[in-house]
Design an enzyme around this catalytic site. Structure first.
Site, PDB file in Angstrom:
ATOM      1  N   CYS A 235       0.381   0.885  11.199  1.00  0.00           N
ATOM      2  CA  CYS A 235      -0.434  -0.300  11.442  1.00  0.00           C
ATOM      3  C   CYS A 235      -0.413  -0.619  12.930  1.00  0.00           C
ATOM      4  CB  CYS A 235       0.141  -1.470  10.639  1.00  0.00           C
ATOM      5  SG  CYS A 235      -0.744  -3.021  10.881  1.00  0.00           S
TER       6      CYS A 235
ATOM      7  N   GLU B 277      -6.039  -3.059   4.845  1.00  0.00           N
ATOM      8  CA  GLU B 277      -6.767  -4.021   5.693  1.00  0.00           C
ATOM      9  C   GLU B 277      -6.883  -5.381   5.016  1.00  0.00           C
ATOM     10  OE1 GLU B 277      -6.988  -3.353   8.675  1.00  0.00           O
ATOM     11  OE2 GLU B 277      -6.621  -1.218   8.411  1.00  0.00           O
TER      12      GLU B 277
HETATM   13 NI    NI Z   1      -2.658  -2.886   9.672  1.00  0.00          NI
END
Ligand code: NI
Length: 191
Positions: free
Chosen positions: A113, A156
């Protein structure tokens, strides 16, 4: 357009529940999406959620090239999944998205991420989902996704509820620096 600063784990904006976008056609939404696209491309991410650029609104973008989808299939934790054909994911802007799992099956695979730089970990996700939301043109998007595509969307959309992937991990022993990951993959290949 501008490359935006990306919020990192620990910043409160990543922990809050983002609010819906009232007017998907508003000029500021269009501008935000353009900046998020440039930011995502610059950071070479597969997706980006608005809270990651300090905007607590329910908006995500994602895109997976064929090459990257193939790599995701190769990197899948369980050998069985590498048999799956991974599709390219077209560049998608999703406003006020909703995800519905289409199965109880989950698979565990490596995720990273942009808000948790230099780390990666094994994360369980539903293997198939249906998602819906509005595009920039205000038209409803409804799609079914499997494999890496489904994983990216779940990752997401978690950002919109203040959830980062380490919170989904079942085994924190698999959290690692990406620089070590390459060593491990090499070692496995050598065996
Ligand atoms: Ni992320």
């Amino acid at each position: 357009m501008a490359i935006l600063k990306i919020a990192r784990m620990g910043h409160p904006v990543l922990r809050q529940v983002a609010s819906p976008i009232e007017d998907p056609g508003a000029p500021e939404v269009r501008r935000l999406v353009a900046d998020m696209l440039e930011t995502m491309q610059d950071a070479q991410g597969a997706g980006l959620a608005a809270p990651q650029v300090y905007v607590p609104k329910r908006l995500v973008i994602f895109s997976v090239s064929g090459e990257r989808a193939e790599r995701a299939a190769d990197e899948a934790a369980d050998g069985a999944e590498s048999e799956e054909v991974e599709d390219e994911v077209p560049l998608t802007v999703l406003i006020n998205p909703v995800i519905e799992p289409l199965t109880e099956d989950m698979s565990v695979a490596l995720e990273a991420c942009l808000s948790v730089p230099d780390l990666a970990g094994q994360v369980p996700r539903y293997t198939a989902v249906r998602y819906r939301g509005l595009g920039l043109d205000g038209q409803e998007i409804v799609r079914e996704a499997a494999g890496f595509h489904a994983r990216v969307v779940q990752h997401e959309c978690d950002h919109l509820d203040g959830v980062l992937y380490p919170q989904r991990m079942r085994d924190l022993a698999t959290l690692m620096f990406t620089s070590e990951l390459h060593v491990q993959v090499r070692d496995e290949a050598a065996e």
